[in-house]
Design an enzyme around this catalytic site. Structure first.
Site, PDB file in Angstrom:
ATOM      1  N   ILE A 473       0.835  -1.217   0.000  1.00 28.65           N
ATOM      2  CA  ILE A 473       0.000   0.000   0.000  1.00 28.65           C
ATOM      3  C   ILE A 473       0.862   1.256   0.000  1.00 28.65           C
ATOM      4  O   ILE A 473       0.415   2.321   0.407  1.00 28.65           O
ATOM      5  CB  ILE A 473      -1.008  -0.014   1.164  1.00 28.65           C
ATOM      6  N   THR A 475       3.910   1.098   1.442  1.00 32.90           N
ATOM      7  CA  THR A 475       4.741   0.982   2.635  1.00 32.90           C
ATOM      8  C   THR A 475       6.054   0.261   2.371  1.00 32.90           C
ATOM      9  O   THR A 475       6.963   0.328   3.192  1.00 32.90           O
ATOM     10  CB  THR A 475       3.961   0.222   3.718  1.00 32.90           C
ATOM     11  N   ILE A 639      14.197  -4.019  12.522  1.00 33.92           N
ATOM     12  CA  ILE A 639      13.757  -3.250  11.365  1.00 33.92           C
ATOM     13  C   ILE A 639      14.345  -3.901  10.115  1.00 33.92           C
ATOM     14  O   ILE A 639      15.559  -3.963   9.941  1.00 33.92           O
ATOM     15  CB  ILE A 639      14.194  -1.779  11.498  1.00 33.92           C
ATOM     16  N   PRO A 642      15.538  -0.336   7.083  1.00 33.69           N
ATOM     17  CA  PRO A 642      15.562   0.939   7.816  1.00 33.69           C
ATOM     18  C   PRO A 642      15.177   2.146   6.957  1.00 33.69           C
ATOM     19  O   PRO A 642      14.664   3.126   7.485  1.00 33.69           O
ATOM     20  CB  PRO A 642      17.019   1.060   8.281  1.00 33.69           C
ATOM     21  N   GLY A 714       3.899   0.640  10.696  1.00 34.49           N
ATOM     22  CA  GLY A 714       3.020   1.521   9.929  1.00 34.49           C
ATOM     23  C   GLY A 714       2.274   2.537  10.771  1.00 34.49           C
ATOM     24  O   GLY A 714       1.923   3.610  10.299  1.00 34.49           O
ATOM     25  N   GLU A 715       1.987   2.199  12.016  1.00 31.11           N
ATOM     26  CA  GLU A 715       1.054   3.015  12.791  1.00 31.11           C
ATOM     27  C   GLU A 715       1.634   3.616  14.056  1.00 31.11           C
ATOM     28  O   GLU A 715       1.214   4.699  14.486  1.00 31.11           O
ATOM     29  CB  GLU A 715      -0.188   2.165  13.109  1.00 31.11           C
TER      30      GLU A 715
HETATM   31 MO1  MOS Z   1      -4.367   0.468   9.171  1.00 31.51          MO
HETATM   32  S1  MOS Z   1      -5.895   1.619   9.938  1.00 31.51           S
HETATM   33  O1  MOS Z   1      -4.759  -1.014   9.870  1.00 31.51           O
HETATM   34  O2  MOS Z   1      -4.580   0.538   7.504  1.00 31.51           O
END
Ligand code: MOS
Length: 754
Positions: A473, A475, A639, A642, A714-715
């Protein structure tokens, strides 16, 4: 040096393997696919948020040039309601299928669909559909009081006892606490706004449906669509090769997906439906508005004795998406008496859904802000307050953390920021004629695995292929899969082909919850081990092979070569030579790994941790506040890349600056429309708002998650940042802002105005 050591690409900064495709325009996003006879669909959006469709007048629209059909409830054909399965099966947050009845429960709900030869003709026809409504007053009230609502929330988010949490005697301990804090924090609705709009292109071939969609979860999309059209799963294929970001908005199917498929079915032609930016504000999810009361009781020395987190969030009229604000509350700090509970308030809005760091991000804004306020009240350094309340175990579940280095995050962050130079007096720190504000906050985010399957090939041209039906996505998943393949096959990164984003591939994990990387590692490794096993069998069974007389157990594989263990790698043979000798194009292996997410009785509490230190500058003459410096430290296991990792954290911090200072979706109290439903009025942080960001990773492997010890990134970077910014703002201006975003009106109350 053995070749494998030379070539190990794990943990090294790797530029995106798909970068050249993206910058050259060759990457095929969902809407880049064109087909002969392709038709374009544009939905008609309800202009009321509560009521009923009384009449649809489609006569004028139907006669317009190029128009193929105007679909509505009576001619779209059957679309079944999908049924949620166990855990993560068949997730469709907006459960009412499009056009199910004449009711309208939010502004922008689709009430008809125009299909035409061109997008322009479809748009003109959609605009020409005349809708008569029975219009009721919508409820988009921003003050959230919990509905009296006995419905039980069904959630997949981990241990059941985390949904509402209680230990000790929180009321009694709070009542008797020498120091008390009782504040309410508000976070607004926010809209994801990935730059690539949501879109579906549907093609039927007899009973088989193919959907090109920018999905964060292609297998879930497949399963839900199969249910909606009454098909076996095998008849549905979802393809998502590239995604222009998602932030959670593309995790689950929205109503435009079955609409495109239903229109294509009715017309016997491929149909493309691209949402407008406005539609994504209305009917493709958003972060729920929350109102969170936090009560802290403490000793004068700063030991927490009671913590209560009572939150209410908004939801839509028909759906029960759960905004899990208490996700991190029950374990982040040591406190004997605690209660986390929630209520929900129904509103005439499109259903909220997961947005980057769902639950924990608004939740930690509230609890970390409360910790900062308590520190000020106690006149204790906010870092020290956190150190004083560091838990030894996850006290809510009574189990150890798999790997928690929160205190080291704080130490590294404070050192890199220069926190020891902080003068806690408000408005006391100055540089170059500007007042400086310094604030900090902690972060946590769940770490776990989704189930995953993968396939690995070793091929006679010396390349390897890794196939896993997950998504990239934006990432860096293509690159991660290539790194895993390169590491196992012992070939350079550019000798690995990666296949993802297609439900004909082995079932891969959702790109969500920061779990894709952690989930694919064991599956890809298991698949590679099977492929290597097959290769060793080839080595021992091929006539004339150097290993013909050997047993497979005597052989080893490293750096792309098969060799006799006892002899070492020196006399090894490359897999490509072995395969060519055996007249084989490839060997292949499949592997899978199980989920750990949603385990009801986990042995370890698995989370990532982190912290942010923020400097704001305050220019009292013109009431100008800027985020000037951010130091972020992240403890997210090992990681893998990096470069991409740093990029994830930086992006999250940028989003956090937006969360603290800019982002909010506002609903019109008259008609219930999201008013600022465009990128001119919905303000996000852009380059000019963002200073140099300083990101540090601790890099402690967490072996409970996978062999490499990689959690997810990611979060976590968005957790806590808003609380650090509001704390820094208070330090500079003396203003406590407890409702995000910080507004100019809030700052004008500062007594530190010239
Ligand atoms: Mo994230 S809100 O799990 O794309």
């Amino acid at each position: 040096m053995p070749e494998s050591a030379q070539m190990s690409v794990i943990g090294k900064p790797q530029p995106r393997v798909d970068g050249p495709l993206k910058v050259s325009g060759l990457a095929m996003y969902a809407t880049d696919h064109h087909f002969p006879g392709l038709l374009h669909a544009v939905p008609v959006e309800a202009t009321i948020a509560n009521g009923r469709v009384l009449k649809l007048d489609t006569a004028a629209a139907e006669k317009m040039p190029g128009v193929r059909a105007i679909f509505h409830r009576r001619n779209i054909g059957k679309i079944f309601r999908s049924v949620k399965g166990k855990g993560f099966e068949n997730i469709c947050i907006e459960r009412r299928p499009p056009f199910e009845d004449d009711d309208v429960s939010y502004y922008g709900q689709y009430v008809a669909l125009a299909v035409a030869d061109t997008f322009e003709a479809a748009k003109a026809a959609a605009d020409a559909v005349l809708v008569t409504y029975d219009k009721q007053k919508p409820n988009v009230e921003t003050d959230l009081k919990a509905d009296n609502d006995p419905e039980v929330v069904e959630t997949s988010y981990g241990p059941e006892n985390r949904l509402q949490s209680e230990r000790g005697d929180p009321d009694g301990a709070f009542a008797n606490a020498p120091v008390k804090l009782d504040q309410t924090f508000v976070t607004p609705s926010e809209t994801h706004n990935p730059i690539e709009l949501q879109a579906a292109t549907a093609i039927w071939d007899g009973p088989n449906l193919t959907l090109y969609e920018e999905s964060q979860s292609i297998f879930n999309m497949r399963d839900v669509l199969a249910q909606m059209f009454g098909l076996p799963k095998e008849n549905v294929r979802v393809i998502t090769k590239f995604v222009g970001s998602g932030f959670g908005s593309k995790l689950w199917p929205w109503t435009h997906c079955p609409l495109a498929a239903a229109a294509a079915r009715q017309l016997g032609k491929p149909v493309k439906l691209v949402l407008s930016r406005r539609m994504t504000f209305q009917s493709a999810g958003h972060r729920a508005r929350t109102q969170q009361r936090v009560r802290l009781g403490a000793t004068p020395e700063g030991k927490l004795v009671s913590l209560q987190h009572d939150y209410v969030y908004q939801r839509s009229m028909l759906d029960d998406y759960h905004e899990n604000c208490g996700e991190a509350t029950a374990f982040q700090y040591s406190v004997p008496n605690l209660r986390v509970q929630f209520g929900r308030a129904k509103r005439n809005i499109g259903t909220p859904s997961d947005m980057r760091g769902p639950g924990a991000v608004p939740g930690l804004y509230a609890t970390e802000s409360a910790m900062n306020e308590l520190a000020d009240q106690l006149k204790i350094d906010p870092v020290q307050l956190r150190v004083l309340n560091e838990p030894k175990i996850d006290e809510s579940l009574g189990i150890p953390f798999s790997s928690r280095h929160y205190l080291e995050c704080l130490k590294v962050g404070a050192e890199n920021f220069g926190w020891s130079k902080r003068n806690s007096e408000i408005g006391s720190m100055k540089r170059d004629g500007l007042i400086l504000g310094w604030g900090m906050a902690g972060a946590a985010w769940i770490a776990a695995r989704f189930p995953a399957q993968a396939n690995v090939q070793l091929r006679d041209d010396g390349t390897a292929r890794v196939a896993c039906g997950t998504q990239d996505i934006g990432t860096g998943t293509y690159t991660i899969l290539a790194q895993l393949g390169a590491d196992k096959a012992g070939v350079p990164l550019d000798k690995v082909e990666v296949a993802l984003g297609d439900t004909t591939l082995p079932e891969g994990p959702t790109s969500g919850g920061s779990m894709a990387t952690g989930s694919v590692i064991p599956a890809v490794f298991a698949a590679a081990d099977k492929a290597i096993e097959a290769l060793l069998t080839v080595a021992t069974t091929t006539t004339g092979s150097a290993f013909e007389k050997r047993k497979a157990e005597e052989l080893a594989f490293e750096g792309g070569r098969v060799f006799v263990k006892a002899n070492g790698p020196a006399g090894g043979v490359h897999f490509a030579d072995l395969l060519r000798h055996a007249n084989l194009r490839l060997v292949t292996g499949s592997g899978k790994s199980e989920a750990t997410f949603g385990e009801k009785k986990p042995k370890f509490s698995t989370h990532s941790f982190g912290c942010h230190f923020v400097e704001v500058t305050w220019q009292p003459e013109i009431a100008r506040l800027r985020v000037n410096r951010v130091v972020t430290v992240i403890d997210a296991g090992r990681i893998i890349n990096p470069l991409a990792g740093r990029n994830q954290i930086e992006g999250a911090v940028v989003m956090g600056i937006g969360m603290a200072l800019l982002e909010h979706t506002t609903y019109d109290p008259q008609n219930g429309a999201p008013i600022n439903s465009n990128l001119a009025d919905y303000i996000m942080a852009v380059n000019a708002d963002v200073p140099k960001l300083d990101v540090h990773f601790l890099d402690y492997p967490d072996k409970e998650i996978n062999q490499l010890g990689a959690r997810g990134i990611g979060e976590i970077g968005l957790a806590g940042i808003a609380a650090a910014i509001t704390a820094a703002t208070h330090h500079a201006t003396g203003i406590r802002v407890r409702e995000l975003p910080i507004k100019i009106e809030d700052l004008l109350k500062s007594s530190i105005l010239a």
